[in-house]
Design a protein around this motif. Structure first.
Motif, short mmCIF file in Angstrom:
data_model
loop_
_atom_site.label_atom_id
_atom_site.label_comp_id
_atom_site.label_asym_id
_atom_site.label_seq_id
_atom_site.Cartn_x
_atom_site.Cartn_y
_atom_site.Cartn_z
N PRO A 123 -15.42 18.26 4.17
CA PRO A 123 -14.02 18.30 3.73
C PRO A 123 -13.09 17.98 4.88
N PRO A 124 -11.93 17.42 4.58
CA PRO A 124 -10.97 17.19 5.65
C PRO A 124 -10.58 18.52 6.29
N THR A 181 -3.71 22.89 10.28
CA THR A 181 -3.67 23.88 11.35
C THR A 181 -4.97 24.68 11.33
N THR A 182 -5.39 25.09 12.48
CA THR A 182 -6.60 25.89 12.60
C THR A 182 -6.18 27.34 12.82
N PRO A 232 -14.62 23.01 13.61
CA PRO A 232 -16.09 22.90 13.67
C PRO A 232 -16.50 21.48 14.05
N SER A 233 -17.54 21.41 14.83
CA SER A 233 -18.06 20.10 15.23
C SER A 233 -18.78 19.47 14.04
N PRO A 234 -19.02 18.16 14.09
CA PRO A 234 -19.79 17.52 13.02
C PRO A 234 -21.17 18.17 12.85
N HIS A 266 -22.69 19.92 9.43
CA HIS A 266 -23.99 19.51 8.86
C HIS A 266 -24.93 20.71 8.76
N LEU A 267 -24.91 21.56 9.78
CA LEU A 267 -25.76 22.75 9.77
C LEU A 267 -25.40 23.67 8.61
#
Length: 122
Positions: free
Chosen positions: A75-76, A80-81, A88-90, A94-95
């Motif tokens: 998801p995009p 803001t975080t 999160p990293s790619p 995926h994990l």
């Protein structure tokens, strides 16, 4: 605090509708199995009402899929975080997607413990 429907609610609703149709269930049949009205199923599928975690879990059982299948693979990211969290990293995304497809609860718990043991203390 007012609960507003967000883009993710629309994604989830569409995924529920697609999975329901794939299973050959009508909205009425799904509603009956959930113990709700078919109008409520319509609202969920249209993204007008937010699904609770418990209801998502029950839907996944009925529709014979993992809860993660109701969400897009990547998801995009929000504009803001939240404070204290990083994007999160790619690899992390995926994990999480792969983890959600693991059905065995004991295996999931073991994998979580391994990740916690390998991660440096915060």
């Amino acid at each position: 605090m007012t609960r507003q429907v967000q883009e993710v609610d629309v994604w989830v609703g569409r995924a529920v509708a697609q999975r329901r149709q794939h299973q050959g269930l009508s909205q009425s049949a799904l509603a009956h199995r959930l113990g709700i009205s078919f109008q409520q199923v319509q609202k969920y599928e249209a993204g007008q009402n937010r699904l609770s975690a418990g209801r998502l879990f029950h839907l996944a059982e009925i529709l014979d899929c993992a809860v993660g299948e109701f969400f897009p693979a990547q998801p995009p990211l929000p504009a803001t975080t939240p404070k204290g969290f990083s994007d999160p990293s790619p690899e992390a995304r995926h994990l999480v997607a792969a983890f959600d497809r693991i059905e065995d609860k004991l295996l999931r718990r073991s994998i979580s413990r391994i990740a916690e043991a390998l991660a440096p203390a915060s």
